[in-house]
Every structure is written in structure tokens, then in C-alpha cells.
Design an enzyme around this catalytic site. Structure first.
Site, PDB file in Angstrom:
ATOM      1  N   HIS A 258       0.837  -1.206   0.000  1.00 51.15           N
ATOM      2  CA  HIS A 258       0.000   0.000   0.000  1.00 51.15           C
ATOM      3  C   HIS A 258       0.867   1.250   0.000  1.00 51.15           C
ATOM      4  O   HIS A 258       0.671   2.163  -0.821  1.00 51.15           O
ATOM      5  CB  HIS A 258      -0.903  -0.025   1.236  1.00 51.15           C
ATOM      6  N   GLU A 259       1.829   1.306   0.908  1.00 54.08           N
ATOM      7  CA  GLU A 259       2.655   2.510   1.009  1.00 54.08           C
ATOM      8  C   GLU A 259       3.561   2.672  -0.205  1.00 54.08           C
ATOM      9  O   GLU A 259       3.835   3.804  -0.631  1.00 54.08           O
ATOM     10  CB  GLU A 259       3.465   2.503   2.307  1.00 54.08           C
TER      11      GLU A 259
ATOM     12  N   HIS B 276       3.211   6.711  -6.753  1.00 54.93           N
ATOM     13  CA  HIS B 276       2.445   7.882  -7.177  1.00 54.93           C
ATOM     14  C   HIS B 276       3.340   9.125  -7.137  1.00 54.93           C
ATOM     15  O   HIS B 276       3.209  10.029  -7.979  1.00 54.93           O
ATOM     16  CB  HIS B 276       1.236   8.041  -6.252  1.00 54.93           C
TER      17      HIS B 276
ATOM     18  N   HIS C  40       1.590   4.454  -2.786  1.00 51.50           N
ATOM     19  CA  HIS C  40       1.707   5.907  -2.605  1.00 51.50           C
ATOM     20  C   HIS C  40       3.064   6.393  -3.116  1.00 51.50           C
ATOM     21  O   HIS C  40       3.172   7.428  -3.787  1.00 51.50           O
ATOM     22  CB  HIS C  40       1.587   6.274  -1.131  1.00 51.50           C
TER      23      HIS C  40
END
Length: 690
Positions: free
Chosen positions: A482-483, A489, A486
Site C-alpha cells: 500500500h505505502e 504515485h 503511494h
């Protein structure tokens, strides 16, 4: 371009202060070893004044506003302040101490006043508004038009159109909120640092698997208690303890310490702070023309209104509640089969859920942990990025880091072109707040040349014993993916203007890249290569993969209820027209009773320690669920393509989602990738609620 005026004193400080001097390190990374806590305040002093000078020059120009002399100049301003603040605030969360906390308390209100002074600057706003009114005739390309429109909207939402009295009051509110928010987060960390439980002997260790005992021994060692085992309030410590410990009395003690952070009385109690903040936010909303803070916050999201958020929650909550009640009944039956005659309490749920999962699916979480070595999960996450986006991660030992636990990787294209610098900070420690997050030390942009990002991922994983690998739960492994979602991104951002870069997107869109990336962890194509046993090195057997898939939606009622309850608390709290007479305990109890919250489950975040809504997620905690509608639907595009690493689908994903920043409207960006708007059915199927 605005040029800051210099003074001899400022120039001298710039030569002496490592935060202000040029960084002659690899990739111009922060020279952490040269920076001391005493450097931050003088660096902020200089950087704030430099930014004030830049803004004064932009706002005071006699020349007619142009895109170049106003918007471009505004985008270029504040670079020195961003440089100092990005370093400071990541350390204030990831590796703080008393000196840094003192600086944070001092600087938070100053920075809020500074931001308000810019956004409420009447002369500056009139220049922006003039350009906005003439935007159709300025000959701007799509990205330039986007940054102009976003800048104008940001100033309007901040209150720039209001009269002088209202603007003055908004500035006062923003300053007060910054002070209160800093106190809130420091109080939660203080409560987490103040508690630990030492386990004495085999009786206290009953039920705990060997891998968890090893991490508990390491925690005790770090607390100065060698030869013991300790549980802390890091989520990676307390949750596995609640899952495995056979000592119901110790589970209750740990659960109460975890659930009561921020409401223990005394100087770290956050309930009065919350009441004051809710009053100030309600007043702010009224000044800006909104009935409630929720209405104000959601106006600038994909959801747009509290009613739209409630419509989503109304689809999810009843199904989740039914599922959770059925799960509770099964857990109580499991407890009775063990000879127990009590009703399941909140500190029992994870323990009996683990027993039920093992009985129903022959799936042992401790066995799964043996295949999820931190190093291998990292390699899996990096490899997935390479297969999707054509990048490689090369670890660098020559890049300065802010703590010995932190590691640095250069990210490049497979052709060797530099993409950015990535820091990973994975282990729990007392100086780090709990949770996981992504931040950055430098933002990608092309306005002042090719500027590549420096991105940081932070987690709080329980470290393995000396000489032993660190093992992750499946949830921890999912969080790592998940991180990194990010992080990608930020790393893949490809925009011109800093304010549109990286994760500067709508709050209910920002979780799409992270939650979508989680899907690849669960794929057999990934697990068969990287889920290797810590001792034997053998890949995870097919039987375990089959059982993981069979148990994929196990306990989803519990997980959806605890999350959605926090979401509803957030929405209800920020839907108050005012906070007069607000009693946080009574409010929380009333809302939970009204929605039918099972007594055996508590919200994932109770209000006194709900740090998301103190920061950028106020009235917006729903965004994880909103983004989940998109992530489930988006991953289906790869499944439909017949290959979860399909190159054409990945190229569209990179172009329209990961690299696009805030170049275009969020829904338009999604439709450009998917070909249509997202559909909720994928979310309900993913959680097993249909």
C-alpha cells in the site's frame, strides 16, 4: 521569477546552517548527519522571510497580471521553505525527540499564520482572479489552465473573497487549529511511549508463536530489559498479541491501553482538544458559507457532498453488520467448544477469530508469517513495480539517512534514467508515531528544470531478534505494498507545476494508487516467487495459497465494521453545526448505539486518538472506501486483459493515474484509464459482502 531580498545576517545563516546551504550529497539528499535540532528554528526563520519577500514582490507588482508573473512566480516561490519543512516534518513523525517536539509546537502556529497570510492576501488574490476571469483568452495549454483554475479555487476556498474582518478571523482559526493539532498528535505519541507490558515467563507467553516471541524479545531488549519479552502499542506488536495470546487477562490489559490512547486523563488527554477543534472547524465552515465542516471539506472531493458519502456507507454498513454478527456468533460457538462460558469481548475477537480461521480453513497465521520475510516482501513490491512500470530499485549505501534503520534506493528506468530516490523506514521504535505513511523530501516538477522526487515510506513493523529475519503478517505485507503504491504515485509523477505534482490530488482519489497496488501482493504469480520460508528458503506451498484464497474474505465483517464505524464517527462529528456542549464520550457512545455497533467491536480509530481526522482526513476518512470502489474496479481491468502485468493496461495506468498528478479532473483521469466510471459491485465482491 520572484527574487528574495537578502541581508548579511540571512546570508551568514545560510552559509552556516546545513538546512539552508546547498546539499552536495548524492542526489542532493538531505545531509541528515549534519543537521541538529537547533538548526531548524533559524532555518525556518530565514525560509519564512524569504517566502514572505517573494509573495510581497508578486502581489505588489505594478505590471498587469500575466500567467508568468503571477502563477508561475507563485509556483516557484517558497522553495527554500519547502526544503526545510519537508525534512523537519518527516522527522517529527518518524524519529522525534523532545527538542524536535518543542520546535514543532513553536513552528506549527507560525506556519499556519504564514499560509493564511498568503491565501488571504487581497492584492495577490485580485491578480489571480483577474487571470481567472480572462483564462479563456490567455492561450494556455491544458496543464497551465488546470494550475490556474486550481490556484483560484484554492484561494476562494481559503476565504480570499471574504471581507477583512472574516479573513482576519479565519487566520486566527487556522493558527489555533495548528496549535491544537500538534498537541493532539504529540499526546497520542506520549501515551504510546508511556505504556508497555513485560511478559514474565512461560505462563505470560502462552499461545504466542515463536516468531512473535522473537520480536517481543527484541522489543524488550530495546526497552532495556534483556532476557524478557515486551508488548508495546505499536500496531505490529499489540494486534498479534491480541490474536495469539492465550492469557485473556493480559489481552484485556493490552486492548484497554491501545483503545484508550488520548483519553487517560491528565495532560495527554485529547477530549477537550477535540471539542475545541470541532468548534473552530464549524466556525470556519460558517464563515466560508457552509452549514457544516463536512459540507465544506467534501465540496472539494469526488464525493462532493455528505449525502453522497452517506449513500456509499448505506450500501456497505448493513451488509457488513450482518456479516459481523454472524462472525460473532461463530466465535462465541468456538469459545464454547473450548469450554469457555463468557460472551466474546472486544479483546477476545482476534484471538477466537484466529482459532476459527485455523479450524475452518486449516490456515495458521503463524505459519503464513514464516513465508513473509520483510526483505522478500520488499523485493516482491519492487519487482511488481518493475514489471508494471519498467523501473528498478538499486540500494545505495552512500546516501545519507536520518536513522540507522532507514535504507535508501535509487529508482531508475530499465534504460538507466534516474527516476527518483526512495527511502524505506520499516521498524517500530519509540521515537516514531504508530501507523504507516508516505511523505517526501522533494517534489517532482519541471518548472525549474528536471526536478526528480525524493520519497519516503514509513511503517512500524516489529523487528526480528538479532540475527533473525523480520517476519510480517499478511496485513503488514499488504501495508508495505500500500505505502509503496503511494510512493510510486510520487516517484512516477510527471507534471510541470509543483502544486499539481505527486499526491496533490483529491483526498478520495489519493488512496487509489496505494490500494490498487495491494492487489498484486495476493497474486500467485508474486507469492510463488517471493513468499519463501525464512528457514528453508522453499516457496510457499500450493496448499497454503489455496487456503489463503479460500479465507480471503474471512473476518471481513469485523474489518469492514471497525473501519466504517470510524468513518461514520468522522462524518457525524464534522456534521455538527457547532460544538457547544459536546461531550466526546457521550457523542461517540450515542453514534455507535444509533448505528447498531456490536459491543464486541470498537471503531478502528476512536475519537481521542483518531489522528487521520486531525490531519488531512477531516470529514474524509471515508476516502479509503471510496477509493476501494475504484481500486477493485481498476484491478479488474488487468484480470479482463488476461494478465495482471498486461503492458498496455499498465501503460494506461501509469499515464492517467500514477504519473498524472492533478493534471486533470479525478473522474476524467479514471475514465481515461478504465474507459468508464467505476462500479461498486467490485468492492462488495472483494469484501465478500454479496
Amino acid at each position: 521569477m520572484a527574487i528574495a531580498r537578502s541581508t548579511p545576517k540571512r546570508a551568514d545563516e545560510g552559509r552556516r546552517n546545513p538546512l539552508l546551504a546547498p546539499w552536495r550529497t548524492p542526489f542532493k539528499a538531505p545531509p541528515f548527519k549534519s543537521i541538529a535540532p537547533r538548526d531548524y528554528k533559524p532555518a525556518f526563520d530565514v525560509a519564512l522571510q524569504a517566502h514572505k519577500d517573494e509573495i510581497a514582490e508578486i502581489a505588489g507588482r505594478a505590471a498587469k497580471p500575466t500567467f508568468a508573473n503571477t502563477i508561475v512566480a507563485l509556483e516557484k516561490s517558497g522553495a527554500l521553505l519547502s526544503k526545510v519543512a519537508d525534512v523537519f516534518f518527516n522527522l517529527a513523525s518518524a524519529d522525534t525527540n523532545a527538542a524536535l517536539q518543542a520546535v514543532e509546537r513553536q513552528m506549527a502556529p507560525r506556519l499556519a499564520r504564514h499560509q493564511s497570510a498568503i491565501l488571504l492576501n487581497r492584492k495577490l488574490f485580485l491578480r489571480i482572479a483577474d487571470l481567472y476571469e480572462r483564462r479563456a483568452g490567455l492561450g494556455l495549454d491544458a496543464e497551465a489552465l488546470r494550475v490556474l483554475e486550481c490556484t483560484y479555487k484554492g484561494f476562494v476556498r481559503a476565504g480570499a473573497k471574504l471581507d477583512a474582518k472574516a479573513r482576519k478571523r479565519i487566520a486566527e482559526i487556522n493558527t489555533a487549529l495548528a496549535t491544537l493539532g500538534t498537541a493532539f498528535t504529540q499526546n497520542v505519541l506520549a501515551d504510546e511511549q508511556a505504556w508497555h507490558m513485560v511478559l514474565e515467563g512461560e505462563r505470560d507467553l502462552a499461545g504466542l508463536p515463536q516468531s512473535f516471541r522473537a520480536s517481543a524479545a527484541q522489543a524488550a531488549l530495546e526497552l532495556g530489559k534483556p532476557g524478557k519479552h515486551a508488548i508495546t502499542l505499536a500496531r505490529s506488536s499489540v494486534e498479534p498479541f491480541l490474536q495469539f495470546s492465550a492469557r485473556r487477562d493480559l489481552r484485556e490489559e493490552a486492548w484497554k491501553a491501545w483503545s484508550k490512547r488520548g483519553e487517560n486523563g491528565g495532560k495527554t488527554d485529547n477530549r477537550k482538544i477535540i471539542v475545541e477543534m470541532m468548534g473552530l472547524r464549524a466556525e470556519l465552515a460558517h464563515l466560508l458559507g457552509f452549514d457544516t465542516f463536512a459540507a465544506y471539506a467534501l465540496e472539494d472531493t469526488m464525493a462532493k457532498t455528505p449525502a453522497a458519502v452517506r449513500a456509499l456507507l448505506d450500501k456497505v454498513w448493513p451488509a457488513a453488520l450482518r456479516r459481523a454478527r454472524a462472525e460473532r456468533d461463530a466465535l462465541e460457538a468456538r469459545a464454547r467448544s473450548d469450554g469457555e462460558n463468557f460472551k466474546i469481548a472486544a479483546w477476545d475477537w482476534r484471538y477466537y477469530a484466529e482459532k476459527e480461521r485455523k479450524a475452518r480453513y486449516d490456515l495458521d497465521e503463524a505459519e503464513v508469517r514464516g513465508y513473509l520475510v520483510l526483505e522478500n516482501v520488499l523485493e516482491a513490491a519492487f519487482d511488481t513495480a518493475g514489471r508494471l512500470f519498467g523501473i528498478v530499485f538499486e540500494e545505495r549505501s552512500d546516501v545519507p539517512v536520518y536513522h540507522p534503520d532507514v535504507r535508501a534506493w535509487e529508482v531508475r528506468t530499465k534504460a538507466g534514467e534516474h527516476v527518483g530516490l526512495f527511502y524505506g523506514d520499516y521498524y517500530a521504535r519509540p521515537s516514531k508515531r504508530s501507523g504507516a505513511w508516505m511523505s517526501s523530501h522533494r517534489t517532482q516538477q519541471k518548472l525549474t528544470g528536471t526536478v526528480r522526487p525524493i520519497v519516503v515510506n514509513v511503517m512500524s513493523v516489529a523487528r526480528g531478534a538479532p540475527g533473525q529475519p523480520t517476519l510480517l503478517s499478511f496485513d503488514d505485507a499488504r501495508t508495505l505494498f500500500h505505502e509503496l503504491g503511494h510512493g510510486l504515485h510520487g516517484l512516477l509523477s510527471d507534471v510541470t507545476y509543483p502544486s499539481l505534482a505527486m499526491t496533490n490530488v483529491l483526498r478520495d482519489f489519493v488512496e487509489l494508487p496505494s490500494q490498487l497496488y495491494e492487489h498484486w501482493l495476493s497474486r500467485p504469480e508474486v507469492l510463488k516467487r517471493f513468499a519463501l520460508h525464512a528457514e528453508t528458503g522453499k516457496p510457499i506451498p500450493q496448499r497454503l495459497l489455496d487456503r489463503l484464497e479460500a479465507a480471503r474474505t474471512f473476518n471481513q465483517g469485523f474489518q469492514t465494521v471497525e473501519y466504517t464505524a470510524s468513518t461514520l464517527l468522522d462524518l457525524e462529528l464534522h456534521s455538527l453545526a457547532d460544538a457547544k456542549g459536546l461531550d466526546i464520550d457521550a457523542f461517540e457512545s450515542e453514534v455507535l448505539a444509533r448505528i447498531g455497533m456490536p459491543a464486541e467491536i470498537i471503531p478502528r480509530h476512536r475519537i481521542p486518538h483518531f489522528q487521520h481526522i486531525i490531519g488531512g482526513y477531516a470529514a474524509s476518512y471515508y476516502c479509503y472506501l471510496w477509493s476501494e470502489v475504484m481500486d477493485a474496479d481498476a484491478f479488474a481491468a488487468f484480470v479482463e486483459a488476461g494478465n495482471v502485468f498486461d503492458r498496455k493496461t499498465a501503460a494506461r495506468l501509469k499515464r492517467h493515474i500514477y504519473a498524472a498528478g492533478n493534471r486533470e479532473d479525478a473522474l476524467d483521469a479514471y475514465v481515461a484509464f478504465r474507459g468508464r466510471a467505476p462500479e461498486i459491485d467490485g468492492l462488495l465482491r472483494k469484501r465478500g459482502l454479496v
